[in-house]
Write a protein that holds these residues in place. Sequence first.
Motif, PDB file in Angstrom:
ATOM      1  N   ALA A   1      14.736 -34.625 -29.602  1.00 28.18           N
ATOM      2  CA  ALA A   1      15.103 -35.129 -28.311  1.00 28.18           C
ATOM      3  C   ALA A   1      16.455 -36.384 -27.813  1.00 28.18           C
ATOM      4  N   ASP A   2      17.783 -35.456 -27.903  1.00 28.76           N
ATOM      5  CA  ASP A   2      18.829 -36.742 -27.735  1.00 28.76           C
ATOM      6  C   ASP A   2      18.635 -36.362 -26.301  1.00 28.76           C
ATOM      7  N   PRO A   3      18.894 -38.185 -26.295  1.00 32.17           N
ATOM      8  CA  PRO A   3      18.973 -38.082 -24.548  1.00 32.17           C
ATOM      9  C   PRO A   3      19.953 -36.882 -23.695  1.00 32.17           C
ATOM     10  N   ALA A   4      20.854 -37.016 -24.732  1.00 31.54           N
ATOM     11  CA  ALA A   4      22.211 -36.451 -23.742  1.00 31.54           C
ATOM     12  C   ALA A   4      22.431 -34.779 -24.437  1.00 31.54           C
TER      13      ALA A   4
ATOM     14  N   ASP B   1      10.010 -39.633 -24.876  1.00 31.69           N
ATOM     15  CA  ASP B   1      11.183 -40.937 -24.476  1.00 31.69           C
ATOM     16  C   ASP B   1      12.110 -40.615 -25.462  1.00 31.69           C
ATOM     17  N   MET B   2      13.250 -41.363 -25.234  1.00 31.24           N
ATOM     18  CA  MET B   2      14.496 -41.889 -26.373  1.00 31.24           C
ATOM     19  C   MET B   2      14.023 -40.842 -27.560  1.00 31.24           C
ATOM     20  N   LEU B   3      14.736 -40.184 -27.942  1.00 29.58           N
ATOM     21  CA  LEU B   3      14.446 -39.126 -29.321  1.00 29.58           C
ATOM     22  C   LEU B   3      12.766 -38.940 -30.094  1.00 29.58           C
ATOM     23  N   THR B   4      12.267 -39.341 -28.670  1.00 26.95           N
ATOM     24  CA  THR B   4      10.754 -39.180 -28.813  1.00 26.95           C
ATOM     25  C   THR B   4       9.715 -38.424 -27.996  1.00 26.95           C
ATOM     26  N   THR B   5       9.139 -37.632 -29.482  1.00 24.05           N
ATOM     27  CA  THR B   5       8.314 -35.647 -28.312  1.00 24.05           C
ATOM     28  C   THR B   5       6.590 -36.593 -28.225  1.00 24.05           C
TER      29      THR B   5
ATOM     30  N   ASN C   1      16.542 -41.835 -20.373  1.00 19.70           N
ATOM     31  CA  ASN C   1      15.869 -42.268 -21.974  1.00 19.70           C
ATOM     32  C   ASN C   1      15.555 -40.468 -22.128  1.00 19.70           C
ATOM     33  N   ARG C   2      14.641 -40.070 -21.313  1.00 15.99           N
ATOM     34  CA  ARG C   2      14.514 -38.608 -21.621  1.00 15.99           C
ATOM     35  C   ARG C   2      14.827 -37.793 -20.481  1.00 15.99           C
ATOM     36  N   ALA C   3      14.943 -36.112 -21.023  1.00 14.84           N
ATOM     37  CA  ALA C   3      15.282 -35.129 -19.444  1.00 14.84           C
ATOM     38  C   ALA C   3      14.068 -35.783 -18.408  1.00 14.84           C
ATOM     39  N   PHE C   4      14.270 -35.495 -17.369  1.00 14.45           N
ATOM     40  CA  PHE C   4      13.172 -35.021 -15.841  1.00 14.45           C
ATOM     41  C   PHE C   4      13.521 -34.171 -15.697  1.00 14.45           C
ATOM     42  N   ARG C   5      12.664 -33.736 -14.633  1.00 21.30           N
ATOM     43  CA  ARG C   5      12.314 -33.059 -13.436  1.00 21.30           C
ATOM     44  C   ARG C   5      12.842 -34.165 -12.094  1.00 21.30           C
TER      45      ARG C   5
ATOM     46  N   THR D   1       6.685 -69.708 -40.282  1.00 27.19           N
ATOM     47  CA  THR D   1       7.168 -70.704 -40.882  1.00 27.19           C
ATOM     48  C   THR D   1       7.685 -71.983 -40.641  1.00 27.19           C
ATOM     49  N   GLY D   2       7.315 -72.324 -39.559  1.00 23.72           N
ATOM     50  CA  GLY D   2       7.459 -73.697 -38.686  1.00 23.72           C
ATOM     51  C   GLY D   2       7.523 -73.558 -37.293  1.00 23.72           C
ATOM     52  N   GLU D   3       7.468 -74.507 -36.124  1.00 19.05           N
ATOM     53  CA  GLU D   3       6.934 -73.900 -34.910  1.00 19.05           C
ATOM     54  C   GLU D   3       7.512 -73.466 -33.820  1.00 19.05           C
ATOM     55  N   GLY D   4       7.277 -72.243 -33.384  1.00 15.76           N
ATOM     56  CA  GLY D   4       7.493 -71.289 -33.340  1.00 15.76           C
ATOM     57  C   GLY D   4       8.115 -70.432 -33.754  1.00 15.76           C
ATOM     58  N   THR D   5       8.612 -70.233 -35.323  1.00 15.18           N
ATOM     59  CA  THR D   5       9.677 -69.464 -36.027  1.00 15.18           C
ATOM     60  C   THR D   5       9.200 -68.738 -36.710  1.00 15.18           C
ATOM     61  N   TYR D   6       8.972 -67.845 -37.073  1.00 18.62           N
ATOM     62  CA  TYR D   6       8.309 -66.853 -37.845  1.00 18.62           C
ATOM     63  C   TYR D   6       9.354 -65.853 -38.986  1.00 18.62           C
ATOM     64  N   GLU D   7       9.105 -65.758 -39.473  1.00 21.15           N
ATOM     65  CA  GLU D   7       9.765 -64.573 -40.532  1.00 21.15           C
ATOM     66  C   GLU D   7       9.284 -63.402 -40.616  1.00 21.15           C
ATOM     67  N   MET D   8       9.390 -62.480 -40.840  1.00 22.53           N
ATOM     68  CA  MET D   8       9.214 -61.391 -41.124  1.00 22.53           C
ATOM     69  C   MET D   8      10.194 -59.586 -41.347  1.00 22.53           C
ATOM     70  N   GLN D   9       9.287 -58.824 -41.545  1.00 19.60           N
ATOM     71  CA  GLN D   9       9.808 -57.385 -42.307  1.00 19.60           C
ATOM     72  C   GLN D   9       9.038 -56.981 -41.515  1.00 19.60           C
ATOM     73  N   MET D  10      10.490 -55.622 -41.018  1.00 16.32           N
ATOM     74  CA  MET D  10      10.408 -54.656 -40.250  1.00 16.32           C
ATOM     75  C   MET D  10      10.965 -53.581 -40.647  1.00 16.32           C
ATOM     76  N   LYS D  11      10.313 -51.953 -40.297  1.00 17.32           N
ATOM     77  CA  LYS D  11      11.124 -50.728 -40.072  1.00 17.32           C
ATOM     78  C   LYS D  11      10.690 -50.662 -38.774  1.00 17.32           C
ATOM     79  N   ILE D  12      12.264 -50.079 -38.241  1.00 15.28           N
ATOM     80  CA  ILE D  12      11.911 -50.437 -36.971  1.00 15.28           C
ATOM     81  C   ILE D  12      12.463 -48.345 -36.830  1.00 15.28           C
ATOM     82  N   GLY D  13      12.237 -47.759 -36.402  1.00 16.52           N
ATOM     83  CA  GLY D  13      12.259 -46.471 -35.978  1.00 16.52           C
ATOM     84  C   GLY D  13      12.248 -45.462 -34.238  1.00 16.52           C
ATOM     85  N   VAL D  14      13.064 -44.815 -34.776  1.00 16.61           N
ATOM     86  CA  VAL D  14      12.905 -44.414 -32.898  1.00 16.61           C
ATOM     87  C   VAL D  14      13.729 -42.853 -32.888  1.00 16.61           C
ATOM     88  N   GLY D  15      12.924 -42.133 -33.310  1.00 20.49           N
ATOM     89  CA  GLY D  15      12.679 -41.201 -33.628  1.00 20.49           C
ATOM     90  C   GLY D  15      13.487 -40.859 -35.294  1.00 20.49           C
TER      91      GLY D  15
END
Lengths: 162, 287, 144, 775
Positions: free
Chosen positions: B119-122, B155-159, B222-226, C40-54
């Motif tokens: 699902a690449d947006p392009a 959505d983008m890269l999301t099905t 972000n995704r294909a649409f009609r 970690t302080g006033e208004g500051t935070y440390e984090m570990q994330m695994k971000i994935g988009v597809g």
Amino acid sequence: MHVKININGKLYEKDVEPRLLLAHFIRDVAGLTGTHIGCETSICGACTVLSNGLAVKSCTMFAVQADGADLVTIEGMAKDGQLHPLQESFWEEHGLQCGYCTPGMIMCSHQLLSRNESPSEAEIREALDGNLCRCTGYQNIVKAVQSAAGKLKRTTKVAAGD
Amino acid sequence: MIAQNFEYTVATSLAEAVNLLQKHGGRAKILAGGHSLIPMMKLRLATPEALIDIGRIPELSYVRQDGDMVCIGALATHHVVETSGVVMRHCQALADGAGLIGDIQVRNKGTIGGSIAHADPAADYPASILAFDATIVTLGPKGERLIPASKFFVDMLTTALEANEIVREIQIPVQSGKTGSAYLKMAQKASGFAICGAAAVVELDGSGAMAKVAIGITGVGNRAFRATEAEKALKGQKPTTDLLKRACEKASSGVIALEDIHASADYRLDLARIFARRAVEAAIERA
Amino acid sequence: MRIEGQFEFEGISSEAVWDFLTDANRIAQCLPGCEKLEKTGEGTYEMQMKIGVGAISGSFSGGIRLHNLQPISQYEMTVNGTGAPGFVKGEGKVQLSPKDSGTLLQYSGDVSAGGAIASVGQRMIGGAARMVIDQFFKCVAGKL
Amino acid sequence: MPQRYVGLAMKRKEDPRLVSGTSTYVDDVVLPGMLHMVVVRSIHGHARIKRIDTSRAQKFPGVVAVVTGEEVAAHCGPVPCAASIPKMKNAQRQLLAVGKVRFVGEPIAAVVATDKYVARDAADLIAIDYEPLPAVVNPEKAMEPDSPRLYDEFSDNIAFNFGFESGNTEEAFKKADVIVKERFVNQRLAPLSMEPRGVVATYQMPDNELVVWASTQVPHLLRTQLAVMLNVPENRTRVIAPEVGGGFGAKIDVYAEDGLVGYLAKKTGRPVKWIEGRGENIAATIHGRDQIDDVELALKNDGTILGMRVKAIADLGAFYSLFTPMIPTLTGLLAPGCYKVPALKFALVGVLTNKMATDAYRGAGRPEATYMIERIMDVAAQKLKMDPAEIRRKNFPQPNEFPFQTSGGVVYDSANYEAALDRALELADYKGLRRKQAELRSQGKYMGIGLSSYVEICAMGPSAAMPGGGWETGSVRIERTGKVTILTGASPHGQGQETTFAQIAADEFGLEPDDIVTIHGDTARIPSGIGTFGSRATAVGGTAMYFAVQDLKEKMKKIAAHLLETTPDKIEFGVGKLVVKGDSGRSMSFIDVVDVAYNAVKLPPGLEPGLDATRFFEPSNFTFPFGTHVCVVEIDAETGEPKITKYVAVDDCGNIINPLLVEGQVHGGLVQGIAQALHEEVVYDENGQLLTGTLMDYAVPRAHDFPEFELDRTITPSPVNPLGVKGVGEAGTIGSTPAVVNAVVDALAPFGISHIDMPLRSEKIWKILKGRKAS
């Protein structure tokens, strides 16, 4: 993982990491360095080989995916010391300068001619979309493919007794 | 150039692949043609723990007509789709799109299932998949699921695919009557991906009016649409130059467009209007 | 890359939204892929994330800093993370205002990235950021 | 003797190995025990390095060494710069960053391991703590006093100022009927040879022998620089340039990785290989262009040029590579183009920014000059309502005015600009095109016709103008069997010297090209040399070889004369033999003369045995090829997309050795120049992040982007060398860029447009189409 790949009629086998790229198998395991690597993103086509008759970019395949496949690389094009008509035509038409893209160009052109025996100029240009050349400006590559198409047709006709 | 290592398994059936996916609990990826995934892995932007290769399941690479459906196996390569007589006869826009993906080598290896699951947006296919009201048949631990195209691209890269689900087949209803379809795109010069691509499916009635119009747009958001508003403005009308132009002005209304160094959001939105109209014109021409 | 957008919390008061969005533990519940968030302080935070988009994903370690807090109408936030594929950084302003019986949240800011992410993913960075932000607020609305 | 091979479209001698995949590029070199290097690079445009933790990488199985900046700086010199401008700041950098990074991709650490996959994995284990600093990527902003500074030790980011005035520009502008001005920007480009860079090195004790295989255009220069950088004896250092897969200027430079591989080979005692990835290539191999030119032209109403003023800003990037500061100065030399510009003022400022260094990219300084003069000529024509062809014609120096001293400070060798213009107009059917254009405009279609009459500076060059020397060497040896070996310092990377040099020598000796082998690219075999760049291989390297051939011919004539009992001036070379002039019955075969030379028994008294000669050729001047290009574009009136529908190029590069190769050079040059006009651009964001880091975003043109080019030529031999050749490697690139932009601007003339910046992406044209109604 143990893979066996037939390249230009010869079997190569080795235990490899799954992530080993087919291009690296061809170059480093089989020692066939005519297949070149020119990019990381499947754009330039320098690494094009034929896998079971299909032109593929060997840098966008893992060797394990080609386990059991029959490959043809540029080294497999000439037969009995005789250049393939495509190789001859690239030479005659000055379809190369630095030569780095040439093996990929020839392998992709081979695919085109196997599907379309007399492509138009526009068809050749479109067919080479996946192969970048920075030297020739493409014009003589197009001529080379046209010339090779003519030669191959003549050969086929001769073979067919025409 | 060099991917992180991973475990590699060849699945001999889709059911086996689903089991393997479950076993890895979301840390595995399906490998079909690999043309969406491998470049990302080589740049280490994708680092799956395991790859499950479904590329060797022979019975998944087909295109056939099954009654009033065109059924395309997930492993049909772009080349197979591009050159399939069935596709060309019944859903030309899909063949157009397949033929415009990447290059010969990419089309030889990349698969329709892999492309739409990524699902690449392009990507090119989603425009046609949406315009044809296709159905995506998936296989998961609970069995098969039929997902309408309109629900598939989230959505983008999301099905709509669950982590354990795999695309099995794409079904496209055989168009009735006097129907034509077409897909056109402006390609990004470097990657070949669509800056904007538009697919149109148009059915003409006996009077020459548009009994049915569907337009799918890719590359813009972000995704294909009609382009539903444009469709509404066209439906039931006889196509005139002026009408097509006016109606397709609505092709991108309400869309938040992507923006990058290759095209601004405004440009993409205008291209959507232009290509929607051109695709409709081309579809009418073929109807 | 400049991004801006808005989100409507229907039937939820600005106070409730504010309390949630300035509480690290609750933010953590909705940050996609958040594996650890520590004050970690006033208004500051440390984090570990695994971000994935597809298919694209990476592990990042970084931090969140909330500043210029003006209860219950606006605050500024800086988020950054570094990992093998490079780094991502977001700086922006969040504004809350009552709307009907709920709250309208507007955000605007800049998202930047470096390393492989920047050189490869630039066409998707804006869209991906919007998507992650949208998921986040949807999650927040759900929890409220 | 008649020319049998010079001028013939001969197939190349180098091609059989290239088409069959048996040639050897650097990555094909495999040595026993070889290690692989991976470089860890900055992900920030500007940052302090607080800490580098290599401990995990050091312990990773298979890793042999990990090095960082301090260690390497203690053992190796900096990345070399050979060019110098009075009062310039010394912006050099160490092979690995020390303390600070100044561009994305700057090398910070290097890992060597037994396998490239292992080295890559280990590189990910190196942790670098950065303190990001504000970056500056816009050269005009970088000049402002409050801009972030790249070098703490410098007061600002201005690297140097350079300029000159010839004639009186103030007066010229006072007298002018019309003054036109415009800002022209040459965007940043990536040279992008298809073969990325690569280096393999071995170092052997106790002789301290360093052998390096490198993808380079200049093996001898690289050898000298490596010897200095690594403090190894130059006479124990050998550089081999095997098959080189394109260079385009970027492989003239000596890079950090070249030194690192050598250092690591020395440190580990094992061969080390490094092959550049494409992403590294776009980030950390030199870029080209990136210059802003504010140009003013003063003219009379009849189109006669009176004077020109140029204020140029060159964005040099973050440091100096080998020729970085020199390249933009070439723009000044060529600023007048092929016109009489009586007064010229050129002021250049070189600026440091948080980007990769710029340096020579195909054309190097001359495309910028040609672009601005050819664009401003069109702007002037538009203003004066003159035809672009006529305003050009009006200002050409005439053939009898050559050699022609220009206000740019150079002397053009020979030319007939009008002949090339006329031929191009004829070939393109210029009048017919203008008629068609008028017709299409009336239908609301936008077609444009662009001209570019260019001249360029080739055959680099006299040593006075070339850092490191401008000469070239040629050695010729006739072997005992009569085969001829040519050794040239002009190491090629696709140009075909093996063929063209054989053609020249074959005609001179009366032999067949197959009898002749040209060796290049190995400092152990070729005594001395400079390399191939600046369209110099044939004009300078070929001439050196030609002179060595003449030496041998003289010697052979002496031998033949002695045996045929005549005087050497009576002997001439025929096919396969030496003949007494006017008496064809008296002759000696070539091989018999060779035999005498080596058996050394029947030699004339006082003549040394053997047939081996080496010559250094120092050119007295550059050469100046020229031509006219005509480009026709059609614009999609909705999307703005430009499409080139016709392209005519008439080039004059003097005498031609091999028309096939000349055409090939022109084709390739055209594509690169057209791609600058339309597609290519290296883009950094304001933080110094590289946004075009792969071929997914950096648009290298493809076959389908072009029509079939129509080529012709005129021939005006150069008096600068005995071959009469000028060089053709860069002409296509230099001539084509303005032709395309002129065509697009011409197409959009109904919209009142006088200029659009490159690259001419569809969107820029779409904005114009959208913004204004056609008049």
